[in-house]
Write a protein that holds these residues in place. Structure first.
Motif, mmCIF file in Angstrom:
data_model
loop_
_atom_site.group_PDB
_atom_site.id
_atom_site.type_symbol
_atom_site.label_atom_id
_atom_site.label_comp_id
_atom_site.label_asym_id
_atom_site.label_seq_id
_atom_site.Cartn_x
_atom_site.Cartn_y
_atom_site.Cartn_z
ATOM 1 N N ILE A 209 0.372 -1.389 -0.006
ATOM 2 C CA ILE A 209 0.103 -0.323 -0.437
ATOM 3 C C ILE A 209 0.800 1.128 -0.453
ATOM 4 O O ILE A 209 0.456 2.566 -0.637
ATOM 5 N N VAL A 210 1.190 1.142 0.541
ATOM 6 C CA VAL A 210 2.954 2.723 1.153
ATOM 7 C C VAL A 210 3.493 2.458 -0.155
ATOM 8 O O VAL A 210 3.643 3.418 -0.365
ATOM 9 N N ARG A 211 4.418 1.171 -0.696
ATOM 10 C CA ARG A 211 5.822 1.704 -1.850
ATOM 11 C C ARG A 211 4.749 2.083 -3.499
ATOM 12 O O ARG A 211 5.551 2.069 -4.551
ATOM 13 N N ARG A 212 3.443 1.612 -3.390
ATOM 14 C CA ARG A 212 3.146 1.718 -4.609
ATOM 15 C C ARG A 212 2.138 2.793 -4.814
ATOM 16 O O ARG A 212 1.577 2.663 -4.383
ATOM 17 N N PRO A 213 2.983 3.924 -5.243
ATOM 18 C CA PRO A 213 2.311 5.125 -5.871
ATOM 19 C C PRO A 213 0.970 5.094 -5.971
ATOM 20 O O PRO A 213 -0.250 6.327 -5.292
ATOM 21 N N SER A 214 -0.176 4.614 -6.978
ATOM 22 C CA SER A 214 -1.110 4.579 -7.698
ATOM 23 C C SER A 214 -1.816 4.418 -6.022
ATOM 24 O O SER A 214 -2.812 4.974 -6.393
ATOM 25 N N LEU A 215 -1.799 2.986 -5.232
ATOM 26 C CA LEU A 215 -2.697 2.456 -4.674
ATOM 27 C C LEU A 215 -2.534 3.287 -2.972
ATOM 28 O O LEU A 215 -3.052 4.095 -2.445
ATOM 29 N N ALA A 216 -0.862 4.035 -2.832
ATOM 30 C CA ALA A 216 -0.587 4.900 -1.632
ATOM 31 C C ALA A 216 -2.119 6.287 -2.150
ATOM 32 O O ALA A 216 -2.190 6.538 -1.862
#
Length: 400
Positions: A209-216
């Motif tokens: 969640i934190v490291r995938r930009p679109s998801l974050a």
């Protein structure tokens, strides 16, 4: 398996479970007030069953991801949630209220099963080009539930009493059991020990969640948007009393928002938008900000228009959020990412409502302007997170 499990069955189960969930909160509050005799106790009961979602969501999601047939675990969670509602009802007036609150907290741990836990299974029912339409239809179940649930709770409580409304809400949740039990399993799953522990899976899910930009970005923006929605909800009774001529009429504003959200997603399901879901998330926050600012005018017609506008922002934003999660979540962490996201949104909503309550008593227009500012912040928050990050070897491995 996918050929034998239809999207219609999935949506039928989702509507039943979510309508029961939306009905349970108002029904519990009414039952708490009727049986415990205190509005403070009634609101404490609602807070107890919602606040624990932030802990229960990630754990439930991790367990769903580890299950070969997650639908069966989901069905068990639904049964336990419905049973918890029954135990709370039996305990009211019979057990010490602190014990009843504790039961509500434990019951609330399973709440994300009705939202993120269910939606996480959608990609196993529909895949490929059919997923965007299915996302829009799935988001419509939330709007339909938010429209029907409170109305059912109020109607049942008026006609048959608040305790009966709680029983009916539990019954609606149980109606979803067949659809949950028959959900497709993980493709190629084998009954072998997992290399990681549940705690390890929880850490891996949070890293994704934190490291995938679109998801974050989508997660942060949606949580802040929910805080703004919670602030509006806290103002509903006062808006009804001061603008529409009666506190009870404030519920009509929520119905207007739910109807417009339902219609907006119906249009998206019929005519998929060429706009990327990532864009819809922050644009939807801006639409909600404009609606909240319009609501501060204090005029009846403008207030109803603001509620309709808010739904137009909320509905497509939710469908877009689902699309981003389905696109970005690794298969073996999908359930956890959906339930964690749902838990964070519930927490954001609760925080917004708790902050707005005292402020609204002092200045209702000021509270709505503050809520509009929070919605603008939700759009800006989307761009705070850089669009690219450097993935570690572990992150790259999670995509396989």
């Amino acid at each position: 398996m996918k050929m034998r499990y239809s999207l219609r069955l999935y949506l039928t189960g989702a509507v039943a479970a979510r309508a029961g969930d939306e009905m349970s909160g108002p029904a519990l509050m009414l039952a708490g007030f009727t049986l415990a005799g205190s509005s403070t106790d009634a609101s404490s009961l609602l807070a107890g069953i919602t606040i624990s979602a932030v802990v229960g969501g990630p754990v439930l999601g991790a367990l769903l991801d580890r299950a070969g047939r997650p639908g069966r675990l989901l069905a068990v969670a639904l049964v336990m949630y419905a049973a918890g509602l029954g135990v709370i009802l039996v305990g009211l007036g019979r057990l010490p209220f602190a014990v009843t609150i504790l039961i509500a907290v434990f019951t609330g741990l399973l709440g994300p099963a009705l939202s993120g836990g269910w939606t996480a299974q959608l990609s196993r029912v529909v895949s490929g080009d059919g997923l965007p339409r299915a996302n829009a239809l799935d988001a419509m179940t939330f709007s339909a539930a938010s429209l029907a649930g409170p109305a059912l709770a109020g109607g049942m409580a008026e006609v048959l009493g608040a305790p009966t409304a709680v029983v009916v809400s539990a019954g609606l949740i149980c109606l979803a059991l067949p659809a949950a039990w028959m959900l497709p399993g993980h493709p190629g799953w084998r009954r072998v020990p997992r290399a990681t522990s549940v705690i390890g899976d929880l850490a891996a899910g949070m890293r994704v969640i934190v490291r995938r930009p679109s998801l974050a970005r989508a997660t942060l923006s949606s949580v802040v948007s929910c805080a703004a929605q919670g602030m509006l909800t806290a103002c509903i009774a006062l808006l009804g009393e001061r603008v529409l001529g009666g506190a009870g009429r404030g519920a009509m504003l929520l119905s207007c928002a739910a109807i417009s959200a339902l219609m907006a997603n119906a249009v998206l399901a019929r005519f998929p938008s060429p706009v990327a879901p990532d864009t819809i998330i922050w644009a939807g926050a801006l639409v909600q900000a404009a609606a909240l600012a319009l609501a501060a005018s204090g005029r009846p017609v403008m207030l109803i228009a603001a509620a309709l506008m808010a739904g137009i922002g909320e509905g497509p934003q939710l469908a877009a959020l689902f699309a981003v999660r389905h696109r970005e979540a690794p298969e073996h962490l999908r359930g956890q990412i959906f339930t964690t996201g749902a838990s964070l949104k519930i927490t954001g909503f609760a925080m917004g409502a708790s902050v707005a309550g005292p402020i609204a008593a002092w200045s209702l227009p000021g509270t709505l302007i503050l809520a509009a500012s929070v919605a603008v912040l939700a759009a800006l928050a989307y761009f705070v997170i850089p669009s690219t990050t450097v993935d570690s070897a572990e992150d790259r491995a999670t995509s396989h």
